[in-house]
Scaffold this active site. Sequence first.
Site, PDB file in Angstrom:
ATOM      1  N   GLY A  44     -20.468  -8.693  -0.046  1.00 23.84           N
ATOM      2  CA  GLY A  44     -19.367  -7.751   0.489  1.00 23.84           C
ATOM      3  C   GLY A  44     -18.266  -7.802   0.056  1.00 23.84           C
ATOM      4  O   GLY A  44     -17.247  -6.991   0.342  1.00 23.84           O
ATOM      5  N   GLY A  45     -17.936  -9.112  -0.701  1.00 24.89           N
ATOM      6  CA  GLY A  45     -16.591  -9.299  -1.071  1.00 24.89           C
ATOM      7  C   GLY A  45     -15.595  -9.392  -0.350  1.00 24.89           C
ATOM      8  O   GLY A  45     -15.442  -9.520   0.875  1.00 24.89           O
ATOM      9  N   GLY A 184       6.655  -4.034   2.527  1.00 26.16           N
ATOM     10  CA  GLY A 184       6.252  -3.091   3.763  1.00 26.16           C
ATOM     11  C   GLY A 184       5.283  -2.045   3.281  1.00 26.16           C
ATOM     12  O   GLY A 184       5.416  -0.720   3.564  1.00 26.16           O
ATOM     13  N   GLY A 185       4.383  -2.425   2.546  1.00 25.56           N
ATOM     14  CA  GLY A 185       3.195  -1.479   1.886  1.00 25.56           C
ATOM     15  C   GLY A 185       1.965  -1.382   3.143  1.00 25.56           C
ATOM     16  O   GLY A 185       2.143  -1.698   4.082  1.00 25.56           O
ATOM     17  N   GLU A 206      11.594  -5.081   3.129  1.00 27.73           N
ATOM     18  CA  GLU A 206      10.996  -4.472   2.214  1.00 27.73           C
ATOM     19  C   GLU A 206      12.077  -4.118   1.031  1.00 27.73           C
ATOM     20  O   GLU A 206      13.247  -4.027   1.341  1.00 27.73           O
ATOM     21  CB  GLU A 206      10.541  -2.892   2.778  1.00 27.73           C
ATOM     22  CG  GLU A 206      10.149  -2.062   1.825  1.00 27.73           C
ATOM     23  CD  GLU A 206       9.062  -2.299   0.629  1.00 27.73           C
ATOM     24  OE1 GLU A 206       9.209  -1.607  -0.515  1.00 27.73           O
ATOM     25  OE2 GLU A 206       8.067  -2.861   0.756  1.00 27.73           O
ATOM     26  N   THR A 271       2.826  -9.930   1.436  1.00 30.06           N
ATOM     27  CA  THR A 271       2.126  -8.908   0.991  1.00 30.06           C
ATOM     28  C   THR A 271       2.725  -7.848  -0.216  1.00 30.06           C
ATOM     29  O   THR A 271       3.247  -6.894   0.120  1.00 30.06           O
ATOM     30  CB  THR A 271       1.316  -8.065   2.217  1.00 30.06           C
ATOM     31  OG1 THR A 271       2.618  -7.375   2.877  1.00 30.06           O
ATOM     32  CG2 THR A 271       0.906  -8.873   3.049  1.00 30.06           C
ATOM     33  N   ARG A 274      -1.605  -6.902  -5.499  1.00 34.58           N
ATOM     34  CA  ARG A 274      -2.513  -7.698  -5.710  1.00 34.58           C
ATOM     35  C   ARG A 274      -2.752  -7.929  -7.175  1.00 34.58           C
ATOM     36  O   ARG A 274      -2.390  -6.985  -8.060  1.00 34.58           O
ATOM     37  CB  ARG A 274      -4.087  -7.304  -5.081  1.00 34.58           C
ATOM     38  CG  ARG A 274      -3.980  -7.118  -3.681  1.00 34.58           C
ATOM     39  CD  ARG A 274      -5.401  -6.408  -2.927  1.00 34.58           C
ATOM     40  NE  ARG A 274      -6.333  -7.314  -3.143  1.00 34.58           N
ATOM     41  CZ  ARG A 274      -6.814  -8.242  -2.661  1.00 34.58           C
ATOM     42  NH1 ARG A 274      -5.898  -8.567  -1.315  1.00 34.58           N
ATOM     43  NH2 ARG A 274      -7.828  -9.034  -2.634  1.00 34.58           N
ATOM     44  N   HIS A 447     -13.554  23.736  19.072  1.00 31.39           N
ATOM     45  CA  HIS A 447     -12.080  23.933  19.961  1.00 31.39           C
ATOM     46  C   HIS A 447     -12.569  22.847  21.350  1.00 31.39           C
ATOM     47  O   HIS A 447     -13.826  23.162  21.914  1.00 31.39           O
ATOM     48  CB  HIS A 447     -11.622  25.226  20.467  1.00 31.39           C
ATOM     49  CG  HIS A 447     -10.688  25.156  21.581  1.00 31.39           C
ATOM     50  ND1 HIS A 447      -9.473  24.907  21.034  1.00 31.39           N
ATOM     51  CD2 HIS A 447     -10.607  25.448  22.855  1.00 31.39           C
ATOM     52  CE1 HIS A 447      -8.651  24.738  22.132  1.00 31.39           C
ATOM     53  NE2 HIS A 447      -9.377  25.199  23.311  1.00 31.39           N
TER      54      HIS A 447
END
Length: 471
Positions: A44-45, A184-185, A206, A271, A274, A447
Site C-alpha cells: 500500500g505504500g 501552506g501547501g 508560508e 511540509t 517531497r 435534483h
Amino acid sequence: MVVGDASLDIDTLVIGAGPGGYVAAIRAAQLGQNVLIVDKEYVGGVCLNVGCIPSKALISASHQYESISHASAFGIEVGEAKVDFTKVQEFKNGIVKKLTGGVASLLKANKVQYFQGEVMFINENEARVFNDQEAPRYRFKNCIIATGSRPIELKAFPFSGRIVSSTGALSLPEIPKSLVVIGGGYIGIELGQMYSKFGTKVTVIEGSDAILPGFDKDMSSIVAKKLKSTNVDIVTGAQAKSAEQTDKDVTVTYTVGDKEEKVTADYLLVTVGRRPNTDGELGLDLINMKMSDRGLVEVDAQCRTSIPHIYAIGDIIAGPALAHKAMYEGRVAAEAISGLPSVIDYKCVPAVCFSDPECASVGLSEKEAKDKGHNVKVGKFPFAINGRAMSLNANEGFVKLVSDADSGLVLGAQIIGIEASNMIAELALGIEMGATLEDIALTIHAHPTLGEIVLDAAEVALGHPIHTFIK
C-alpha cells in the site's frame, strides 16, 4: 529456494507496492505476466499507510466533531462534545488495516508474488532482493520502478522530538494544544486544519504570498478565510529560519521582510515538499539510468526509461506527486510491457485538497487557457444558491468552468465547496471526452444535488442561466 547464487527467472519485477506499484503488478499479472513485487516497508505504500488514507480518516473525524459542535444550526441541541483521540487513532488504524489487507488479498488473487525487503540492481537484467532472512537473486525480462517519495527534511528542522513530518503528525499520541506548520501547501493545510477543528491553536508559515499556491487565488482565499475562523493564524511571505526544542515544546524563528518573529508550540510540522526515492541502495547509478538533476527518472510516453525494458512511474518521474497519477502510469507501463498501445496523457489529472471547503481542479485554469491562446469564456456559479448545499448548511464555494468561446469545448474546471473532490470527476470525464458547455447543460442532473451547480455554471457561460440573473 535459491540453489547457490543462481538467478530465478521472472517476467516482471515491480519495485514498490504503493498505489502505482500494486496497480502495475496486478495489471501485468492480468495480462499474463509472472510478477514479483517488492517493498521494504508495507503493502500500500505511503498513501495507504502514512499518507492519503490515514489523513482523510483523521480529517473525517475532525469534521464529525465540528458538525456535532455546531448541530444547533439544524435545531439540534447536544451536550458538550468530547474527543477520545486514542479511539480516533484506532479508527484511523482500522481503516488502514482493512485497505492494506485488501490490497494484499488482490495481489494474492492475481498470483502476484510479494517479497518484503529491498532491491539492488546487479545489472540491467538482474537484481537481488533481500531482507534479514534471505537474499534471492532474480533475472527479469522487464522491471517497473515505483519507489515513491519521502518528505523533504530541512537541515534547520531535522525530524526528531517535537519536529515532525506528515508521517509523524498522523500518529501524535494526543491532540496538541498548539502546532506550527511550515508550508501552506496541500499537506500543511489539510493536517493543520484537521488539528484546528479538534481545538489546536495552529500557525501556518508560508513562503509565498498565499496558501495553496497550486490553486486559483479566489479558491485559496476562501480556505484562508475559513482557517482564520477556526483558530488558525496564517503568515505569508515568511521564511522559517530555525527551531529550538525542549521536551515540552518547540520555538520557531521566522522572518517576514526584515522583521524577525518567534512562535512557540507543542509541535512543529514541516511540509515543504517531497523527494523522489531514487537514491540509496537501489543502484540506479550502476545501470546508468538517465535521470534529471532533481533525481527524477526520465521516461517516454509509455513510462519507459533510457533502458528499454525498465519502466518508471509515480513520484520518481516528472509531474505532480499524486497517487492517482501513479496508478494511471502503472496501468500504462504494465500494458506497454504486454505490447498494448497505451501511452500517458496528462490532459485530465485532477488535483484535490481535502481542506474545508474542499478544493479540486482539472484541466486548464482561466490564465493557462488564455496563455495558450484560447478565446476564453468562463461560467461561475456559487454553492450559496444551490438547494442541496443550503440543506447541508454548506454555502461556501463555487464551480468555475473554463471553455473555448469559439468551439464551446470545456478546457478546465475549478471547484471549491463541499464534496468538490467527488464533483470534479464529472468534469474530468467531460474534458477527456471533448464535451462542450452545451453537452453539460443538456445533461439532466438529478435534483436536488450538488451536481446541479455544474449544470448552472455551464448555463452561465452560455449566457442563459435559470437560477441566477445576468443583465
